[in-house]
Design a protein around this motif. Sequence first.
Motif, PDB file in Angstrom:
ATOM      1  N   MET A   1       0.834  -1.201   0.000  1.00 11.48           N
ATOM      2  CA  MET A   1       0.000   0.000   0.000  1.00 11.48           C
ATOM      3  C   MET A   1       0.872   1.256   0.000  1.00 11.48           C
ATOM      4  N   TYR A   2       2.001   1.178   0.716  1.00 18.61           N
ATOM      5  CA  TYR A   2       2.889   2.344   0.745  1.00 18.61           C
ATOM      6  C   TYR A   2       3.446   2.618  -0.648  1.00 18.61           C
ATOM      7  N   ILE A   3       3.799   1.570  -1.367  1.00 25.98           N
ATOM      8  CA  ILE A   3       4.314   1.743  -2.730  1.00 25.98           C
ATOM      9  C   ILE A   3       3.247   2.379  -3.620  1.00 25.98           C
ATOM     10  N   LEU A   4       2.026   1.924  -3.509  1.00 27.95           N
ATOM     11  CA  LEU A   4       0.948   2.494  -4.316  1.00 27.95           C
ATOM     12  C   LEU A   4       0.725   3.965  -3.973  1.00 27.95           C
ATOM     13  N   ASN A   5       0.772   4.278  -2.696  1.00 25.41           N
ATOM     14  CA  ASN A   5       0.569   5.661  -2.260  1.00 25.41           C
ATOM     15  C   ASN A   5       1.656   6.603  -2.761  1.00 25.41           C
ATOM     16  N   ASN A   6       2.783   6.046  -3.147  1.00 15.88           N
ATOM     17  CA  ASN A   6       3.912   6.876  -3.560  1.00 15.88           C
ATOM     18  C   ASN A   6       4.309   6.637  -5.017  1.00 15.88           C
ATOM     19  N   THR A   7       3.358   6.161  -5.813  1.00 15.18           N
ATOM     20  CA  THR A   7       3.575   5.972  -7.250  1.00 15.18           C
ATOM     21  C   THR A   7       2.692   6.953  -8.005  1.00 15.18           C
ATOM     22  N   LYS A   8       3.294   7.789  -8.831  1.00 15.51           N
ATOM     23  CA  LYS A   8       2.588   8.898  -9.479  1.00 15.51           C
ATOM     24  C   LYS A   8       1.381   8.423 -10.274  1.00 15.51           C
ATOM     25  N   GLU A   9       1.514   7.327 -11.003  1.00 13.31           N
ATOM     26  CA  GLU A   9       0.418   6.858 -11.857  1.00 13.31           C
ATOM     27  C   GLU A   9      -0.800   6.400 -11.050  1.00 13.31           C
ATOM     28  N   VAL A  10      -0.596   6.079  -9.785  1.00 14.68           N
ATOM     29  CA  VAL A  10      -1.698   5.555  -8.972  1.00 14.68           C
ATOM     30  C   VAL A  10      -2.476   6.674  -8.287  1.00 14.68           C
ATOM     31  N   ILE A  11      -1.916   7.856  -8.209  1.00 20.19           N
ATOM     32  CA  ILE A  11      -2.531   8.959  -7.459  1.00 20.19           C
ATOM     33  C   ILE A  11      -3.970   9.247  -7.900  1.00 20.19           C
ATOM     34  N   PRO A  12      -4.280   9.300  -9.216  1.00 18.70           N
ATOM     35  CA  PRO A  12      -5.686   9.541  -9.609  1.00 18.70           C
ATOM     36  C   PRO A  12      -6.635   8.481  -9.066  1.00 18.70           C
ATOM     37  N   TYR A  13      -6.193   7.234  -8.994  1.00 19.31           N
ATOM     38  CA  TYR A  13      -7.024   6.155  -8.455  1.00 19.31           C
ATOM     39  C   TYR A  13      -7.228   6.335  -6.949  1.00 19.31           C
ATOM     40  N   LEU A  14      -6.178   6.753  -6.254  1.00 19.15           N
ATOM     41  CA  LEU A  14      -6.280   6.990  -4.819  1.00 19.15           C
ATOM     42  C   LEU A  14      -7.310   8.081  -4.528  1.00 19.15           C
ATOM     43  N   SER A  15      -7.240   9.170  -5.286  1.00 16.86           N
ATOM     44  CA  SER A  15      -8.181  10.280  -5.086  1.00 16.86           C
ATOM     45  C   SER A  15      -9.602   9.860  -5.396  1.00 16.86           C
ATOM     46  N   ALA A  16      -9.784   9.119  -6.476  1.00 13.03           N
ATOM     47  CA  ALA A  16     -11.125   8.685  -6.872  1.00 13.03           C
ATOM     48  C   ALA A  16     -11.737   7.764  -5.820  1.00 13.03           C
ATOM     49  N   HIS A  17     -10.928   6.857  -5.291  1.00 15.23           N
ATOM     50  CA  HIS A  17     -11.457   5.912  -4.306  1.00 15.23           C
ATOM     51  C   HIS A  17     -11.805   6.605  -2.991  1.00 15.23           C
ATOM     52  N   LYS A  18     -10.989   7.563  -2.566  1.00 15.06           N
ATOM     53  CA  LYS A  18     -11.304   8.319  -1.349  1.00 15.06           C
ATOM     54  C   LYS A  18     -12.635   9.053  -1.508  1.00 15.06           C
ATOM     55  N   ASP A  19     -12.865   9.631  -2.687  1.00 15.26           N
ATOM     56  CA  ASP A  19     -14.118  10.345  -2.938  1.00 15.26           C
ATOM     57  C   ASP A  19     -15.305   9.389  -2.866  1.00 15.26           C
ATOM     58  N   ILE A  20     -15.125   8.186  -3.385  1.00 13.53           N
ATOM     59  CA  ILE A  20     -16.209   7.200  -3.350  1.00 13.53           C
ATOM     60  C   ILE A  20     -16.539   6.810  -1.913  1.00 13.53           C
ATOM     61  N   VAL A  21     -15.509   6.540  -1.133  1.00 15.20           N
ATOM     62  CA  VAL A  21     -15.728   6.151   0.273  1.00 15.20           C
ATOM     63  C   VAL A  21     -16.409   7.277   1.038  1.00 15.20           C
ATOM     64  N   LYS A  22     -15.970   8.498   0.788  1.00 15.10           N
ATOM     65  CA  LYS A  22     -16.562   9.650   1.483  1.00 15.10           C
ATOM     66  C   LYS A  22     -18.006   9.872   1.058  1.00 15.10           C
ATOM     67  N   ARG A  23     -18.259   9.714  -0.226  1.00 11.08           N
ATOM     68  CA  ARG A  23     -19.620   9.917  -0.750  1.00 11.08           C
ATOM     69  C   ARG A  23     -20.577   8.849  -0.221  1.00 11.08           C
ATOM     70  N   ASN A  24     -20.084   7.636  -0.079  1.00 13.06           N
ATOM     71  CA  ASN A  24     -20.930   6.539   0.419  1.00 13.06           C
ATOM     72  C   ASN A  24     -21.106   6.568   1.937  1.00 13.06           C
ATOM     73  N   ASN A  25     -20.291   7.350   2.615  1.00 16.86           N
ATOM     74  CA  ASN A  25     -20.367   7.429   4.081  1.00 16.86           C
ATOM     75  C   ASN A  25     -20.282   8.897   4.515  1.00 16.86           C
ATOM     76  N   LYS A  31     -11.091  10.703   9.577  1.00 18.33           N
ATOM     77  CA  LYS A  31     -10.163   9.639   9.982  1.00 18.33           C
ATOM     78  C   LYS A  31     -10.730   8.263   9.633  1.00 18.33           C
ATOM     79  N   TRP A  32     -12.025   8.072   9.853  1.00 16.46           N
ATOM     80  CA  TRP A  32     -12.656   6.805   9.501  1.00 16.46           C
ATOM     81  C   TRP A  32     -12.600   6.586   7.991  1.00 16.46           C
ATOM     82  N   VAL A  33     -12.860   7.651   7.230  1.00 17.74           N
ATOM     83  CA  VAL A  33     -12.827   7.564   5.765  1.00 17.74           C
ATOM     84  C   VAL A  33     -11.449   7.099   5.288  1.00 17.74           C
ATOM     85  N   ILE A  34     -10.389   7.664   5.870  1.00 18.40           N
ATOM     86  CA  ILE A  34      -9.036   7.294   5.462  1.00 18.40           C
ATOM     87  C   ILE A  34      -8.748   5.833   5.806  1.00 18.40           C
ATOM     88  N   ASN A  35      -9.147   5.391   6.987  1.00 19.31           N
ATOM     89  CA  ASN A  35      -8.930   3.997   7.378  1.00 19.31           C
ATOM     90  C   ASN A  35      -9.686   3.036   6.467  1.00 19.31           C
TER      91      ASN A  35
END
Length: 257
Positions: A1-25, A31-35
Amino acid sequence: MYILNNTKEVIPYLSAHKDIVKRNNPRMPQKWVINEHNRTFLKWFKQQVQADRTTSDTLNWLSSEPNFDVICWCGYDINNYTFHTQKEDEKSTTQNSGVMVVVESMHFSSSKDKNPVMASMCYFGVIKDIWVIDYTSFRVPIFKCKWVDGNTGVRTDDLGFTLVDLEKEGYTEEPFIMASQAKQVFYVTDPEDNRWSVVLQGRPMHYADDNNEVVLDISETPSFSSNMPTLNVDNEVDDVHAIRDDHHEGLWENIAT
């Protein structure tokens, strides 16, 4: 997960998924959203990449996860530094296992904090293991570190020097950094209190003086000091110096004046 968090090509996916989790909750704290994001991202990322046939080879291999057989090293050259594990350092009089990384992270005052603050923080530690993660078509070197607790194990003295207590361990759940992020530091025992060590910045490999000799001069080594007074050193002789030649044995001397 740390490698993914620090790979430039993955950043758009990270942002999109955080938005989905936040929108669904929508009622859940940040802090819960990030976990929840960290817990569920890998599976979601793999599904997204496999469903898109236009993704790059890098994303395809990252989503497939690495091989479980890990290549281990006791030393690694990167960023123009030579790094060693702490265990390898114990065999030598030189010190190459000290490491520092500057990380921007989200800071919470509590689990219910709705206004976290993004801030950069320096983390100091020593390298315990050097792993090379194999994604078949490419490899990613990472350092597994023992980190000093930033709350109780790091302080600044009256002259602005950064001091660390290497026995106060913290962040045990987040030991890894990308090797490419690492900056080398040296720890020198504080003469006033041997529980603490002064942090000195590392000198890049192949640094040579005017005589083309590879050296490390403590008086010229940045020390993370913010308030160091200006000294006239034209006619002064240092009473302590160190010589370092990559992984060859070094020598520390106390010279009588």
